[in-house]
Motif scaffolding. Structure first.
Motif, short mmCIF file in Angstrom:
data_model
loop_
_atom_site.label_atom_id
_atom_site.label_comp_id
_atom_site.label_asym_id
_atom_site.label_seq_id
_atom_site.Cartn_x
_atom_site.Cartn_y
_atom_site.Cartn_z
N LEU A 45 0.82 -1.20 0.00
CA LEU A 45 0.00 0.00 0.00
C LEU A 45 0.86 1.26 0.00
O LEU A 45 0.57 2.22 -0.72
N ALA A 51 -10.82 1.02 0.56
CA ALA A 51 -10.91 1.45 1.97
C ALA A 51 -12.13 2.32 2.19
O ALA A 51 -12.27 2.95 3.25
N VAL A 92 -0.09 5.38 5.72
CA VAL A 92 -0.29 3.93 5.67
C VAL A 92 0.11 3.36 7.02
O VAL A 92 1.24 3.55 7.47
N LEU A 93 -0.82 2.70 7.67
CA LEU A 93 -0.58 2.16 9.00
C LEU A 93 -0.07 0.73 8.93
O LEU A 93 -0.06 0.11 7.86
N GLY A 120 0.23 -3.13 8.92
CA GLY A 120 -0.69 -4.11 8.37
C GLY A 120 -1.32 -3.64 7.07
O GLY A 120 -2.39 -4.14 6.69
N ASP A 121 -0.68 -2.68 6.40
CA ASP A 121 -1.18 -2.16 5.12
C ASP A 121 -2.60 -1.61 5.26
O ASP A 121 -3.49 -1.88 4.45
N ARG A 122 -2.82 -0.81 6.31
CA ARG A 122 -4.13 -0.21 6.54
C ARG A 122 -4.08 1.27 6.21
O ARG A 122 -3.09 1.95 6.47
N MET A 123 -5.17 1.77 5.65
CA MET A 123 -5.27 3.17 5.27
C MET A 123 -5.44 4.03 6.52
O MET A 123 -6.24 3.70 7.40
N GLY A 124 -4.68 5.15 6.58
CA GLY A 124 -4.73 6.01 7.75
C GLY A 124 -5.29 7.39 7.44
O GLY A 124 -6.03 7.59 6.47
#
Length: 419
Positions: free
Chosen positions: A236, A315, A326-327, A329-333
């Motif tokens: 990501l 997301a 990008v947080l 664990g490939d999470r959107m921030g």
């Protein structure tokens, strides 16, 4: 320099009666005044007061960018910290028994930096931070900033490192103090004194004679940008960085605040490409709807943007800022800040193993430099960058032309046979 001092007793009484502020001025910062120089050096440098914060707020009201306001506030904070420390050195052993000592009391009497700042204080600031030639040092250069004051400023993080400032930093801090005087309605402005102007002019000339020119950030031309993009994988963060770098570069070398402020609402698809509407910029502070606001995003840059928009939609983000943190664990921030843009550029340059001085501005200078290398029409290139003056633009454009100058290679190039 003749300051026309009054009698010693009057000067000391005036300085003491100020109690940290001039009767007709404004206090920029406050700090306790310790009994000894040694104890002051062991304390933190002066904290920014409410008055300093108010001065920064007034600067913000001019509609400047957040980065500009932050730099102004930082400059005022440094002035306050330097004054509190330097004042102690100036008043050590001063009893006020002579006209000269009376002048010192009049200039440095207030416990905190106060507007209007006395003329001698500004001159001391300049000589403390500007390098000049000296036969007594190994480097051949020196400045007047006392080592103890310098060390205390570094310990308090008012300064990043010991030693004199860059000339550009010195000029900026004097300019900010001048602006603070203007906005506060101070009765006088020492920064506009002809003697201060003359001293700064001679300081510039001294630096120029030593060839101590400002160091520019390295331009990220197309070939170097390609090396950065090669480090962007399918994570990501990699997809975001590829979209960010190509967007910032291909739309004319966007400033980091413009990249931070880019929104999905202003990005319009046109077939396989996009058109981005730049709503607010340094050259368009009022956000007027002008033809030059529309920037085409085509080719590989458009492809990278489509890929990133796909990640945003996954997301469930369909509006607001385009570029986000990008947080783990490939999470959107949350939306990416201007400092995030700078970090991405520097991190990708490091990952690519590039040597040089890189920053977010390297994308802008790289676009203009590449336009010069390819002989692109100046008018067309300026329409993309949004430069308001040809002089600033040509500083980069012409430096690119020099690299391929045929005149420079005459020593190794044989003349034409018919010459």
């Amino acid at each position: 320099m003749n300051f026309d001092p009054e009698k010693t007793a009057d000067a000391k009484a005036e300085a003491k009666s100020d109690a940290g502020s001039r009767s007709s001025g404004r206090v920029l910062a406050t700090s306790a005044t310790p009994a000894t120089l040694k104890s002051r050096f062991e304390l933190e440098a002066a904290a920014v007061s409410d008055a300093t914060a108010r001065a920064a707020d007034e600067l913000a009201k001019e509609g400047r960018s957040e980065n500009t306001v932050a730099s102004y506030a930082g400059a005022l904070q440094y002035w306050a910290a330097w004054y509190a420390l330097r004042r102690e050195t100036m008043l050590v052993d001063v009893q006020g028994d002579s006209d000269t000592e009376a002048e010192i009391w009049r200039a440095w009497g207030p416990a905190s930096l106060t507007l209007p700042v006395a003329f001698p204080v500004v001159v001391t600031f300049i000589t403390d931070h500007a390098e000049r030639k000296s036969k007594s040092t190994l480097s051949g250069l020196t400045c007047e900033l006392p080592p103890g004051v310098d060390a205390a400023l570094v310990r308090s993080r008012a300064k990043g490192k010991p030693g004199p400032m860059k000339l550009s930093t010195l000029l900026h801090r004097v300019s900010v103090l001048s602006k603070a005087h203007k906005l506060s309605g101070a009765a006088s402005n020492p920064c506009q004194d002809e003697r201060v102007k003359a001293l700064l002019d001679l300081t510039r000339r001294a630096y120029a004679k030593r060839a101590a020119l400002a160091t520019k950030q390295t331009a990220l031309t197309a070939d170097l940008l390609a090396q950065l993009l090669a480090t962007c994988d399918r994570t990501l963060a990699g997809r975001r960085d590829r979209a960010l770098l190509t967007f910032a570069w291909a739309t004319g070398g966007r400033r980091r605040s413009e990249v931070e402020g880019a929104t999905l609402e202003n990005l319009q698809p046109t077939g396989e490409s996009f058109v981005y509407r730049l709503g607010h910029s340094k050259a368009n502070q009022l956000g007027q709807d002008l033809p030059e606001n529309y920037k085409p995003l085509v080719g590989s840059a458009a492809e990278a943007m489509r890929d990133w928009i796909g990640a945003l939609r996954a997301a469930k983000i369909t509006s607001g800022p385009i570029f986000r943190r990008v947080l783990a664990g490939d999470r959107m921030g949350t939306p990416l800040g201007a400092e995030g843009v700078r970090f991405i550029v520097k991190a990708r340059c490091a990952a690519a193993g590039l040597d040089g001085r890189f920053s977010a501005h390297s994308l802008r200078s790289g676009f203009v430099t590449e336009a010069g290398l390819r002989d692109m029409p100046i008018g067309e290139a300026m329409a993309m960058t949004g430069h308001r003056t040809v002089a600033t633009f040509q500083g980069y454009y012409q430096s690119a032309a020099i690299r391929r100058s045929r005149v420079a290679s005459m020593l190794d190039t044989p003349p034409p046979k018919d010459a």
